[in-house]
Motif scaffolding. Structure first.
Motif, mmCIF file in Angstrom:
data_model
loop_
_atom_site.group_PDB
_atom_site.id
_atom_site.type_symbol
_atom_site.label_atom_id
_atom_site.label_comp_id
_atom_site.label_asym_id
_atom_site.label_seq_id
_atom_site.Cartn_x
_atom_site.Cartn_y
_atom_site.Cartn_z
ATOM 1 N N VAL A 211 -8.704 -23.195 4.576
ATOM 2 C CA VAL A 211 -8.923 -24.270 5.543
ATOM 3 C C VAL A 211 -10.271 -24.944 5.324
ATOM 4 C CG1 VAL A 211 -9.334 -24.730 8.001
ATOM 5 C CG2 VAL A 211 -7.415 -23.280 7.313
ATOM 6 N N ASN A 212 -11.297 -24.157 4.984
ATOM 7 C CA ASN A 212 -12.649 -24.699 4.861
ATOM 8 C C ASN A 212 -13.089 -24.911 3.411
ATOM 9 O OD1 ASN A 212 -13.000 -24.626 7.677
ATOM 10 N ND2 ASN A 212 -13.670 -22.486 7.607
ATOM 11 N N GLN A 236 -1.980 -26.319 1.215
ATOM 12 C CA GLN A 236 -3.228 -26.388 1.968
ATOM 13 C C GLN A 236 -3.042 -25.623 3.272
ATOM 14 O OE1 GLN A 236 -6.489 -27.869 1.515
ATOM 15 N NE2 GLN A 236 -6.685 -26.473 3.254
ATOM 16 N N THR A 238 -3.617 -24.859 7.006
ATOM 17 C CA THR A 238 -4.007 -25.671 8.151
ATOM 18 C C THR A 238 -3.911 -24.830 9.415
ATOM 19 O OG1 THR A 238 -1.744 -26.483 8.488
ATOM 20 C CG2 THR A 238 -3.185 -27.787 7.034
ATOM 21 N N LEU A 239 -4.460 -25.378 10.489
ATOM 22 C CA LEU A 239 -4.443 -24.679 11.769
ATOM 23 C C LEU A 239 -3.231 -25.086 12.587
ATOM 24 C CD1 LEU A 239 -8.203 -25.062 12.802
ATOM 25 C CD2 LEU A 239 -7.139 -23.184 11.541
ATOM 26 N N ASP A 240 -2.601 -24.098 13.194
ATOM 27 C CA ASP A 240 -1.539 -24.356 14.154
ATOM 28 C C ASP A 240 -2.075 -23.964 15.529
ATOM 29 O OD1 ASP A 240 0.669 -24.555 15.734
ATOM 30 O OD2 ASP A 240 1.971 -23.290 14.498
ATOM 31 N N LEU A 246 -2.313 -19.630 11.166
ATOM 32 C CA LEU A 246 -2.418 -20.516 10.014
ATOM 33 C C LEU A 246 -1.033 -20.852 9.493
ATOM 34 C CD1 LEU A 246 -5.260 -18.613 8.086
ATOM 35 C CD2 LEU A 246 -5.538 -20.686 9.474
ATOM 36 N N GLU A 249 0.685 -26.103 4.275
ATOM 37 C CA GLU A 249 1.332 -27.404 4.111
ATOM 38 C C GLU A 249 1.361 -27.739 2.610
ATOM 39 O OE1 GLU A 249 2.730 -29.133 6.331
ATOM 40 O OE2 GLU A 249 1.949 -28.368 8.254
#
Length: 253
Positions: A211-212, A236, A238-240, A246, A249
């Motif tokens: 994510v970062n 990638q 991503t945040l849910d 996580l 995508e």
């Protein structure tokens, strides 16, 4: 059905793994859990009856414990996971700035076994997590290697770990690495030597970007991954926020 296992790494480790397309094996004494593969996982106190009580019970107990200690010293393994979306695992590796590499289990085992000349073919074993340990009786329960090599505390359950394990490895045309801090020494602890087994491109199924992760690092990872295997899937993370988890995508390249 193909099984995918996952290797979490920081950015530099992940980039090196993709560039050299290999898998690192580490000695069983060098992991961060002090209980890992420890001889104390067994009970050596119930020595069976012997004619004239010979050999002495304390000798047999010590011998049993030393046998398991020697086994631990001779084991090298690679630690993988069954999941790619563990919040804790991502946090361990550079605060979500690292990567996770998806590997085809069967293809990896085929490469490892093809490259091996040692005492025991590499095999994959799933770690069992226990809260209260009922120690196997070394003399009566006929404990298996699994009891030593695949038992961990419940606190580590989030790792969902699968290990590729081998004994006294000798790899054909494979690399060995002596850490820099030991290269100046005349005598090197052989347990510090890490073995690197070359993998074929079909072992690499997917790459998950943290994510970062920095944008420039993403570009480097994607470029080297696509050169290694043009069909590799890139995701990638991503945040849910709805589920506090996580998700991956797909990245169009």
């Amino acid at each position: 059905m193909a099984i995918t296992l996952f290797k979490y790494l920081d950015f530099n480790g992940g980039l090196a793994m993709l560039e050299h397309h290999n898998l690192q094996f580490t000695n069983a004494t060098k992991f961060n859990d002090p209980f890992d593969c420890h001889p104390a996982l067994f009970d050596y106190s119930h020595v069976p009856e012997r004619p004239h009580n010979w050999p002495p019970a304390d000798f047999l107990s010590s011998k049993g414990e030393n046998d398991m200690k020697n086994l631990r010293n001779s084991i090298w393994m690679c630690c993988l996971s069954k999941v790619f979306d563990s919040l804790l695992m991502w946090a361990y590796y550079n605060n979500h700035k690292g990567i996770c590499i998806g590997l085809n289990k069967d293809a990896v085992l085929k490469c490892c076994q093809h490259m091996f000349l040692g005492m025991m073919y590499p095999f994959a074993g799933e770690v069992k997590y226990k809260d209260i340990l009922q120690k196997p009786d070394y003399f009566k329960d006929h404990p298996s290697w699994d009891d030593l090599l695949l038992t961990k505390a419940q606190a580590w359950e989030h790792e969902q770990e699968v290990r590729i394990i081998t004994k006294d490895p000798v790899w054909i045309h494979a690399g060995r690495d002596i850490p820099d801090e030991f290269k100046k020494d005349e005598v090197v602890d052989w347990k510090e030597i890490r073995h690197y087994v070359p993998l074929s491109s079909d072992c690499f199924e997917s790459v998950f970007l943290g994510v970062n992760m920095l944008p420039s690092n993403k570009t480097k990872i994607i470029d080297i991954a696509k050169k290694l295997n043009p069909n590799i899937d890139i995701y990638q993370m991503t945040l849910d926020p709805e589920a506090l988890r996580l998700k991956g995508e797909p990245v169009k390249v």
